[in-house]
Design a protein around this motif. Structure first.
Motif, PDB file in Angstrom:
ATOM      1  N   UNK A 113       2.677   2.001   2.084  1.00 29.56           N
ATOM      2  CA  UNK A 113       2.454   0.849   1.205  1.00 29.56           C
ATOM      3  C   UNK A 113       1.033   0.852   0.664  1.00 29.56           C
ATOM      4  N   UNK A 114       0.056   1.094   1.545  1.00 30.99           N
ATOM      5  CA  UNK A 114      -1.333   1.131   1.083  1.00 30.99           C
ATOM      6  C   UNK A 114      -1.570   2.278   0.113  1.00 30.99           C
ATOM      7  N   UNK A 115      -0.918   3.411   0.348  1.00 33.93           N
ATOM      8  CA  UNK A 115      -1.040   4.536  -0.577  1.00 33.93           C
ATOM      9  C   UNK A 115      -0.523   4.185  -1.962  1.00 33.93           C
ATOM     10  N   UNK A 136      -2.850   1.805  -3.731  1.00 33.03           N
ATOM     11  CA  UNK A 136      -4.041   2.472  -4.259  1.00 33.03           C
ATOM     12  C   UNK A 136      -3.725   3.280  -5.515  1.00 33.03           C
ATOM     13  N   UNK A 137      -2.559   3.891  -5.556  1.00 34.21           N
ATOM     14  CA  UNK A 137      -2.138   4.593  -6.769  1.00 34.21           C
ATOM     15  C   UNK A 137      -1.991   3.599  -7.915  1.00 34.21           C
ATOM     16  N   UNK A 138      -1.354   2.467  -7.660  1.00 36.40           N
ATOM     17  CA  UNK A 138      -1.145   1.452  -8.702  1.00 36.40           C
ATOM     18  C   UNK A 138      -2.481   0.894  -9.184  1.00 36.40           C
ATOM     19  N   UNK A 183      -5.479   2.399  -9.030  1.00 31.49           N
ATOM     20  CA  UNK A 183      -6.209   3.463  -9.725  1.00 31.49           C
ATOM     21  C   UNK A 183      -5.679   3.687 -11.130  1.00 31.49           C
ATOM     22  N   UNK A 184      -4.369   3.680 -11.276  1.00 26.49           N
ATOM     23  CA  UNK A 184      -3.761   3.957 -12.580  1.00 26.49           C
ATOM     24  C   UNK A 184      -3.582   2.711 -13.435  1.00 26.49           C
ATOM     25  N   UNK A 185      -3.979   1.571 -12.873  1.00 32.68           N
ATOM     26  CA  UNK A 185      -3.840   0.279 -13.561  1.00 32.68           C
ATOM     27  C   UNK A 185      -2.400   0.021 -13.975  1.00 32.68           C
ATOM     28  N   UNK A 186      -1.497   0.370 -13.090  1.00 38.39           N
ATOM     29  CA  UNK A 186      -0.066   0.194 -13.316  1.00 38.39           C
ATOM     30  C   UNK A 186       0.229  -1.300 -13.479  1.00 38.39           C
ATOM     31  N   UNK A 187       0.896  -1.667 -14.567  1.00 40.86           N
ATOM     32  CA  UNK A 187       1.201  -3.087 -14.786  1.00 40.86           C
ATOM     33  C   UNK A 187       2.237  -3.576 -13.777  1.00 40.86           C
ATOM     34  N   UNK A 188       2.100  -4.836 -13.415  1.00 36.71           N
ATOM     35  CA  UNK A 188       3.088  -5.459 -12.548  1.00 36.71           C
ATOM     36  C   UNK A 188       4.243  -5.949 -13.411  1.00 36.71           C
ATOM     37  N   UNK A 189       5.421  -5.497 -13.095  1.00 38.57           N
ATOM     38  CA  UNK A 189       6.598  -5.911 -13.879  1.00 38.57           C
ATOM     39  C   UNK A 189       7.473  -6.811 -13.063  1.00 38.57           C
TER      40      UNK A 189
END
Length: 84
Positions: free
Chosen positions: A69-71, A74-76, A78-84
């Motif tokens: 989950x923490x990994x 951190x990916x989200x 770092x990549x500024x993945x939008x929350x949908x």
């Protein structure tokens, strides 16, 4: 999956409520300590409490779940993945 809304809404206040068992509190404390690892190591008392409430297989599963989950978090981040 049978979880109550009350427990979900009070998850961030797990220390202040009696809605969680000692085993659940041990898991939540370990999860929090692992997530905040940049503040230092997981305190011995937190680990020992989790170890006292969980079987070796349960402890390993919790540790791996927190790592995964923490990994992904951190990916989200770092990549500024939008929350949908």
């Amino acid at each position: 999956m049978g979880e109550t809304a009350q427990r979900l809404f009070l998850l961030n206040a797990w220390r202040e409520t009696e809605l969680f068992s000692e085993k659940e509190k041990a898991v939540l404390a370990l999860t929090e300590a692992m997530t905040l690892i940049t503040n230092g190591h997981v305190p011995d008392e937190v680990y020992k409490n989790a170890e006292a409430h969980l079987t070796p297989n349960e402890l390993a599963a919790v540790i791996m779940a927190v790592v995964a989950i923490n990994g992904w978090n951190r990916i989200a981040i770092t990549t500024r993945m939008p929350l949908d």
